[in-house]
Write a protein that holds these residues in place. Structure first.
Motif, PDB file in Angstrom:
ATOM      1  N   ALA A 211       0.837  -1.206   0.000  1.00 56.49           N
ATOM      2  CA  ALA A 211       0.000   0.000   0.000  1.00 56.49           C
ATOM      3  C   ALA A 211       0.870   1.254   0.000  1.00 56.49           C
ATOM      4  N   GLU A 212       1.934   1.236   0.825  1.00 58.94           N
ATOM      5  CA  GLU A 212       2.838   2.407   0.888  1.00 58.94           C
ATOM      6  C   GLU A 212       3.481   2.689  -0.467  1.00 58.94           C
ATOM      7  N   ARG A 213       3.689   1.656  -1.233  1.00 59.49           N
ATOM      8  CA  ARG A 213       4.341   1.837  -2.538  1.00 59.49           C
ATOM      9  C   ARG A 213       3.333   2.067  -3.668  1.00 59.49           C
ATOM     10  N   GLY A 214       2.040   2.036  -3.326  1.00 60.32           N
ATOM     11  CA  GLY A 214       1.015   2.292  -4.344  1.00 60.32           C
ATOM     12  C   GLY A 214       0.790   1.124  -5.281  1.00 60.32           C
ATOM     13  N   ILE A 215       1.140  -0.087  -4.826  1.00 59.85           N
ATOM     14  CA  ILE A 215       0.909  -1.280  -5.662  1.00 59.85           C
ATOM     15  C   ILE A 215      -0.487  -1.813  -5.358  1.00 59.85           C
ATOM     16  N   ASP A 216      -1.292  -1.962  -6.421  1.00 57.36           N
ATOM     17  CA  ASP A 216      -2.684  -2.405  -6.229  1.00 57.36           C
ATOM     18  C   ASP A 216      -2.780  -3.920  -6.145  1.00 57.36           C
ATOM     19  N   LEU A 217      -3.809  -4.373  -5.431  1.00 58.45           N
ATOM     20  CA  LEU A 217      -4.096  -5.813  -5.356  1.00 58.45           C
ATOM     21  C   LEU A 217      -5.466  -6.056  -5.971  1.00 58.45           C
ATOM     22  N   GLU A 218      -5.530  -6.997  -6.897  1.00 56.75           N
ATOM     23  CA  GLU A 218      -6.822  -7.442  -7.445  1.00 56.75           C
ATOM     24  C   GLU A 218      -6.928  -8.906  -7.055  1.00 56.75           C
ATOM     25  N   LEU A 219      -7.524  -9.160  -5.868  1.00 57.60           N
ATOM     26  CA  LEU A 219      -7.575 -10.533  -5.351  1.00 57.60           C
ATOM     27  C   LEU A 219      -8.947 -11.146  -5.636  1.00 57.60           C
ATOM     28  N   ALA A 220      -9.066 -12.442  -5.364  1.00 58.48           N
ATOM     29  CA  ALA A 220     -10.289 -13.192  -5.667  1.00 58.48           C
ATOM     30  C   ALA A 220     -10.722 -12.924  -7.112  1.00 58.48           C
ATOM     31  N   THR A 221      -9.721 -12.815  -7.976  1.00 61.13           N
ATOM     32  CA  THR A 221      -9.950 -12.461  -9.378  1.00 61.13           C
ATOM     33  C   THR A 221      -9.513 -13.622 -10.264  1.00 61.13           C
ATOM     34  N   ARG A 222     -10.467 -14.233 -10.947  1.00 66.13           N
ATOM     35  CA  ARG A 222     -10.079 -15.353 -11.800  1.00 66.13           C
ATOM     36  C   ARG A 222      -9.732 -14.840 -13.203  1.00 66.13           C
ATOM     37  N   ALA A 223      -8.479 -15.054 -13.589  1.00 72.03           N
ATOM     38  CA  ALA A 223      -8.051 -14.654 -14.936  1.00 72.03           C
ATOM     39  C   ALA A 223      -8.519 -15.726 -15.911  1.00 72.03           C
ATOM     40  N   THR A 224      -9.153 -15.296 -17.015  1.00 78.18           N
ATOM     41  CA  THR A 224      -9.669 -16.305 -17.960  1.00 78.18           C
ATOM     42  C   THR A 224      -8.883 -16.339 -19.263  1.00 78.18           C
TER      43      THR A 224
END
Ligand SMILES: Cc1cc2nc3c(=O)[nH]c(=O)nc-3n(C[C@H](O)[C@H](O)[C@H](O)COP(=O)(O)OP(=O)(O)OC[C@H]3O[C@@H](n4cnc5c(N)ncnc54)[C@H](O)[C@@H]3O)c2cc1C
Length: 376
Positions: A211-224
Motif C-alpha cells: 500500500a505504501e508503494r502504491g501497488i494495487d491488489l486485485e484478489l479473488a480475481t479469476r483470470a480467464t
C-alpha cells in the motif's frame, strides 16, 4: 573403496548441483567420471534475483559460474539443454541432437510457471522462469517504459512470495530509472489474500508495504485469458496492461514424464527421501523438479540448497554401492522476503519481523552462499 567406473551425469546447474560439484571438487571418488549438462553456464541464485531485478546486485553477484566449478570437480561441462530421456538405454537426449550416456543420472532443472491453463498466456505474458529470459524481458521493458509517455501498467499474475517480490522489485527498479512516469503495478490472484503459505502477521506487513508503494491488489480475481494488452477476468472487469508477468505456481518439463519416470500430477519426479527416483534407482532428482514422497515441500530455493549436501553424499554412496541417507526437511523454514527497497520481512512458522536490518541479514546470508561457489 574405489569403484570400477561410473559415469554420473548431472542435468541442470541448479542449487543442489552446484553443491555436488563443490563437494566432488573437495573430494573426488576414484573411478567416477562426472558430466554436467547445463542449459545455462551462469546459473541464477534465487535468493538474490529479486535484489538483482530491483537494481541492488550485478549479474555476477547473483549468478554461479559453472565453468570453474566444473573444472574444480574434474567434470565435463556440456552447454546444452536436455530434452529427452531413454531410461532403458540410459541415454539423455540433448537439444543439439547429441546423446549423453550415464550410469547414474541426477536432475536439478527447476520448474516453470504453468502458462497453458490461461488462454493466450504463452503469447502475451512473460513467465518468471527461465530467469535469464526474464532478465532480458525486463531490460526491454525498461526501455519501453522510458520511451512511453502517459500511464505504464504492469500486471503480475500470482500473489505468492515470488509474485509479490517481483512486483516490488519491478516497481523499485522502474521508479529509479524515471520517477513518476505514470507507473502502476498491480498484483492479480484468484485467492482471497496474498502469501497463502505465510501467517497473518507476515501478510499484514506485506500488505502495508504494498500500500505504501502504491501497488494495487486485485484478489479473488479469476483470470480467464490474455489478448494483446488485455487480461480478461471471469467477472468481466478486464485489465489493460503494457506488460504482464506470470508467477503462477510451478510445473515440470514434459519430457520427464514422457520418459516413463514416475512423476506426480504436475510432472515432478517422484523421489524417496534419499532423492532417488521411486521408479528408477539409477536416477535422482533434487530441488523444484523433485516431488518427495511423504512431504509436500513448497517449491523454494531453500529446499534445493538444503538437499545439495545429501544429494552429493548419495551420488557418491550410490557409485560406491553403499547405503543411502535420507533428507530430513525442516518443518518450518526461514523465509526472507524483500520489498525491493533494501527492506525485508522475515517469516518462520508463526514468527514475523521486518526492517532494514532483516534485509542486511538476508544480504549477508545470500552473499555468504554465493561465496561458497566462487572458485578463485
Ligand atoms: C521472483 C522469484 C523469487 C524467488 N525468491 C526466492 C527466495 O527468496 N527464496 C527461495 O527459497 N526461493 C525463491 N524462489 C523460488 C526459487 O527460484 C526456486 O525454488 C529455485 O530456483 C529452485 O532451485 P532449483 O535448483 O530446483 O532450480 P533452478 O534454480 O531453476 O536451477 C535449474 C537449473 O537448470 C538449468 N536447466 C533448466 N532446464 C534445463 C534442461 N532442460 N537441461 C539442462 N539444464 C536445464 C537452468 O539453466 C538452471 O541453471 C523465487 C522464485 C521466483 C520466481
Amino acid at each position: 573403496m574405489a569403484v570400477k567406473k561410473c559415469e554420473i551425469v548431472l542435468v541442470g546447474g541448479g542449487h543442489s548441483h552446484v553443491e555436488v560439484l563443490r563437494q566432488f571438487g573437495e573430494q573426488a571418488v576414484e573411478g567416477v567420471a562426472l558430466t554436467v549438462v547445463a542449459r545455462d553456464v551462469h546459473t541464477p541464485y534465487s535468493g538474490m534475483v529479486p535484489g538483482y531485478l530491483a537494481g541492488h546486485y550485478s549479474h555476477a553477484d547473483c549468478h554461479v559460474d559453472l565453468s570453474p566449478l566444473a573444472r574444480l570437480a574434474g567434470a565435463r561441462l556440456v552447454h546444452v539443454a536436455a530434452e529427452g530421456l531413454d531410461t532403458q538405454k540410459r541415454h539423455l537426449r540433448c537439444s543439439d541432437g547429441s546423446i549423453v550416456t550415464y550410469d547414474l543420472l541426477s536432475i536439478d532443472i527447476g520448474s516453470t510457471p504453468p502458462a497453458s491453463n490461461i488462454e493466450g498466456a504463452r503469447e502475451h505474458a512473460i513467465p518468471v522462469k527461465p530467469i535469464d529470459q526474464l532478465l532480458s524481458e525486463i531490460e526491454a521493458l525498461e526501455k519501453r517504459y522510458l520511451r512511453q509517455s502517459g500511464p505504464f501498467r504492469v500486471l503480475v499474475l500470482g500473489a505468492g512470495a515470488g509474485g509479490v517480490e517481483l512486483a516490488l522489485a519491478l516497481d523499485h527498479r522502474l521508479r529509479q530509472v524515471a520517477a513518476g512516469g505514470g507507473l502502476k503495478v498491480t498484483i492479480v490472484d484468484g485467492a482471497a489474500d496474498i502469501l497463502p503459505s505465510h501467517v497473518g502477521a507476515v501478510r499484514r506487513r506485506m500488505r502495508r508495504a504494498l500500500a505504501e508503494r502504491g501497488i494495487d491488489l486485485e484478489l479473488a480475481t479469476r483470470a480467464t485469458g490474455f489478448e494483446a494488452g488485455v487480461l480478461h477476468r471471469a467477472d468481466g472487469a478486464d485489465l489493460a496492461f503494457d506488460a504482464a508477468f506470470l508467477v503462477t505456481g510451478a510445473q515440470a518439463a514434459g519430457w520427464l514424464g514422457e520418459s516413463g519416470l514416475s512423476v506426480d500430477k504436475d510432472g515432478f519426479v517422484e523421489v524417496e527421501e534419499t532423492m532417488r527416483s521411486v521408479s528408477h534407482p539409477d536416477i535422482f532428482a533434487s530441488g523444484d523438479v523433485a516431488a518427495m514422497k511423504g512431504h509436500a515441500l513448497p517449491k523454494a530455493g531453500v529446499y534445493a540448497v538444503r538437499q545439495g549436501p545429501v544429494l552429493a553424499q548419495n551420488l557418491r554412496r550410490a557409485a560406491l554401492g553403499q547405503a543411502l541417507i535420507p533428507f530430513q526437511p525442516q518443518r518450518h523454514i526461514l523465509a526472507l522476503i524483500s520489498t525491493g527497497d533494501c527492506y525485508a520481512i522475515a517469516s518462520r512458522g508463526r514468527f514475523a519481523v521486518a526492517g532494514r536490518w532483516v534485509w542486511r541479514l538476508k544480504d549477508w546470508i545470500d552473499r555468504r552462499w554465493m561465496a561458497r561457489y566462487e572458485v578463485g
